[in-house]
Design a protein around this motif. Structure first.
Motif, PDB file in Angstrom:
ATOM      1  N   GLU A  24      40.500  41.099  69.467  1.00  0.00           N
ATOM      2  CA  GLU A  24      40.529  41.186  68.010  1.00  0.00           C
ATOM      3  C   GLU A  24      40.269  42.635  67.625  1.00  0.00           C
ATOM      4  O   GLU A  24      39.264  43.217  68.023  1.00  0.00           O
ATOM      5  N   THR A  26      40.049  45.393  64.441  1.00  0.00           N
ATOM      6  CA  THR A  26      39.921  45.584  62.999  1.00  0.00           C
ATOM      7  C   THR A  26      40.149  47.051  62.675  1.00  0.00           C
ATOM      8  O   THR A  26      39.511  47.930  63.264  1.00  0.00           O
ATOM      9  N   SER A  34      39.926  46.576  55.092  1.00  0.00           N
ATOM     10  CA  SER A  34      40.245  46.456  56.513  1.00  0.00           C
ATOM     11  C   SER A  34      41.248  45.333  56.741  1.00  0.00           C
ATOM     12  O   SER A  34      41.428  44.451  55.905  1.00  0.00           O
ATOM     13  N   THR A  36      42.652  42.831  60.156  1.00  0.00           N
ATOM     14  CA  THR A  36      42.329  42.424  61.518  1.00  0.00           C
ATOM     15  C   THR A  36      43.545  41.805  62.176  1.00  0.00           C
ATOM     16  O   THR A  36      44.266  41.024  61.556  1.00  0.00           O
TER      17      THR A  36
END
Length: 69
Positions: A24, A26, A34, A36
């Protein structure tokens, strides 16, 4: 870099959370904003993604949903 996707958002890697198969990632694309993504661990390793590194979120989708609250 040449790419067919129309939406490429430049940002800075904020967080990288690696799992057994996926990672993952970001990106901060603006102060306080942001996005992700979940990519394969192999791809994250190949790109050398670490906090503070510049990267792009490339979005290619045939559908975009809009909602209200």
């Amino acid at each position: 870099m040449e790419i067919s996707a129309r939406n490429a958002l430049k940002g800075t890697v904020q967080k990288v959370e690696a799992g057994a198969v996926n990672t993952e990632v970001t990106l901060e694309i603006a102060p306080g904003v942001s996005i992700t993504a979940i990519i394969t661990k192999a791809s994250a390793d190949k790109l050398g993604l670490i906090e503070g590194k510049e990267a792009y979120a490339v979005i290619k989708a045939s559908d975009v949903m809009v909602a209200i609250d």
